[in-house]
Scaffold this motif. Structure first.
Motif, PDB file in Angstrom:
ATOM      1  N   UNK A  58      -9.647 -13.872   0.327  1.00  0.00           N
ATOM      2  CA  UNK A  58      -9.090 -13.469   1.609  1.00  0.00           C
ATOM      3  C   UNK A  58     -10.241 -13.031   2.511  1.00  0.00           C
ATOM      4  N   UNK A  80       2.051 -17.568   0.048  1.00  0.00           N
ATOM      5  CA  UNK A  80       3.206 -17.429   0.924  1.00  0.00           C
ATOM      6  C   UNK A  80       3.251 -16.073   1.612  1.00  0.00           C
ATOM      7  N   UNK A 108       0.069  -9.536   3.774  1.00  0.00           N
ATOM      8  CA  UNK A 108       0.321  -8.120   4.012  1.00  0.00           C
ATOM      9  C   UNK A 108      -0.794  -7.503   4.863  1.00  0.00           C
ATOM     10  N   UNK A 117       4.547  -7.095   6.539  1.00  0.00           N
ATOM     11  CA  UNK A 117       4.266  -8.230   5.675  1.00  0.00           C
ATOM     12  C   UNK A 117       4.951  -9.470   6.212  1.00  0.00           C
ATOM     13  N   UNK A 148       6.485 -13.330   5.223  1.00  0.00           N
ATOM     14  CA  UNK A 148       7.021 -14.246   4.223  1.00  0.00           C
ATOM     15  C   UNK A 148       6.970 -15.602   4.908  1.00  0.00           C
ATOM     16  N   UNK A 184      10.137  -7.248   7.715  1.00  0.00           N
ATOM     17  CA  UNK A 184      10.097  -5.790   7.784  1.00  0.00           C
ATOM     18  C   UNK A 184       8.920  -5.359   8.643  1.00  0.00           C
ATOM     19  N   UNK A 186       3.383 -15.452  -4.382  1.00  0.00           N
ATOM     20  CA  UNK A 186       4.841 -15.428  -4.382  1.00  0.00           C
ATOM     21  C   UNK A 186       5.320 -14.017  -4.101  1.00  0.00           C
ATOM     22  N   UNK A 187       6.489 -13.723  -4.552  1.00  0.00           N
ATOM     23  CA  UNK A 187       7.131 -12.464  -4.223  1.00  0.00           C
ATOM     24  C   UNK A 187       6.444 -11.279  -4.873  1.00  0.00           C
ATOM     25  N   UNK A 188       7.065 -10.111  -4.737  1.00  0.00           N
ATOM     26  CA  UNK A 188       6.407  -8.857  -5.054  1.00  0.00           C
ATOM     27  C   UNK A 188       5.943  -8.678  -6.485  1.00  0.00           C
ATOM     28  N   UNK A 189       6.210  -9.643  -7.355  1.00  0.00           N
ATOM     29  CA  UNK A 189       5.763  -9.432  -8.720  1.00  0.00           C
ATOM     30  C   UNK A 189       4.441 -10.111  -9.026  1.00  0.00           C
ATOM     31  N   UNK A 190       3.871 -10.753  -8.034  1.00  0.00           N
ATOM     32  CA  UNK A 190       2.600 -11.428  -8.269  1.00  0.00           C
ATOM     33  C   UNK A 190       1.442 -10.632  -7.685  1.00  0.00           C
ATOM     34  N   UNK A 191       0.255 -10.922  -8.183  1.00  0.00           N
ATOM     35  CA  UNK A 191      -0.937 -10.194  -7.776  1.00  0.00           C
ATOM     36  C   UNK A 191      -1.248 -10.421  -6.317  1.00  0.00           C
ATOM     37  N   UNK A 192      -1.588  -9.348  -5.616  1.00  0.00           N
ATOM     38  CA  UNK A 192      -2.036  -9.444  -4.234  1.00  0.00           C
ATOM     39  C   UNK A 192      -3.555  -9.400  -4.208  1.00  0.00           C
ATOM     40  N   UNK A 233      -6.936  -8.912  -1.969  1.00  0.00           N
ATOM     41  CA  UNK A 233      -7.295  -8.212  -0.747  1.00  0.00           C
ATOM     42  C   UNK A 233      -8.563  -8.756  -0.098  1.00  0.00           C
TER      43      UNK A 233
END
Lengths: 114, 109
Positions: free
Chosen positions: A4, A30, A33, A48, A50, A56, A97-103, A105
């Motif tokens: 990133x 996808x 944040x 964030x 999507x 939100x 993907x959704x909130x269960x995957x690693x972000x 930075x």
């Protein structure tokens, strides 16, 4: 690069000026944040995405803050009429993907309002 | 609404001593918990996640749904563990990822 990327790394601006902070996420991610990291305040959620939509926006501190994302890729965080309290490190992250995957930075943009 | 609480802002321990960082959460959905770490002059990065049930760099964390906690533990702290640690909450049905305020850990020789 594969990570990133945020630009600029540092930004000094005069009070009352507008600033734009850019985030290039990892290709194919996808979710994107934005967070604000202030000394002693931890990591404050701003917004964030999507894809290109922002479900939100409740974390944006005021109506001087806005963000957009185009093409499911690059995002820009804009702060209008900057104030000294806006000084902080702004972090961008992306995830597959959704909130269960690693972000993952970025290195952050250090904003100083003088 | 998602909420993550890290009650300790600062934690100082001696090398070789156990360290525990507390994290409590409140969320009515299906929570996914993570610990992220930021070493000096480095990017914030994932340390571990509860779904993996793994130990990373000697750290472990157990999700306790009854107590809504996800405390991070290491039996013997090392100087290189000095860093800022953030507990994070995600949801398998949503993209939002919320972080706690963070705990700064200092390991003294």
């Amino acid at each position: 690069g594969a990570g990133v990327s945020q630009s600029p790394s540092n930004k000094v601006t005069e009070k009352g000026k507008d600033v734009e902070l850019r985030c290039d996420p990892i290709s194919g991610h996808t979710a994107l944040y934005w967070y604000r990291q202030s000394l002693g305040q931890g990591l404050e959620f701003l917004i964030y995405f999507q894809g290109n939509s922002a479900p939100d926006k409740s974390g944006l501190p005021s109506d001087r803050f806005s963000a957009e994302r185009t093409g499911g890729s690059v995002s820009t965080l804009t702060i209008q009429r900057t104030q000294q309290e806006d000084s902080a490190v702004y972090l961008c992250a992306s995830s597959w993907d959704r909130g269960l995957t690693e972000a993952f930075f970025g290195q952050g943009t250090r904003l100083t309002v003088v | 609404a998602q909420r993550v609480t890290q009650p300790e802002k600062l934690l100082s321990v001696f090398k070789g001593a156990p360290v525990e960082l507390k994290c409590n959460y409140s969320y009515s959905g299906s929570p996914e918990l993570f610990w992220y770490v930021q070493y000096s002059r480095q990017r914030l990065q994932l340390l571990l996640r509860h779904i993996s049930r793994e130990s990373i760099k000697g750290f472990t964390a157990d999700l306790n749904k009854g107590e809504t906690s996800f405390h991070l533990k290491k039996p013997f702290a090392q100087e290189e563990d000095s860093a800022m640690y953030y507990c994070a909450l995600g949801d398998s049905n949503d993209y939002k990822l919320s972080f706690g305020a963070g705990t700064t850990v200092t390991v003294r020789a």
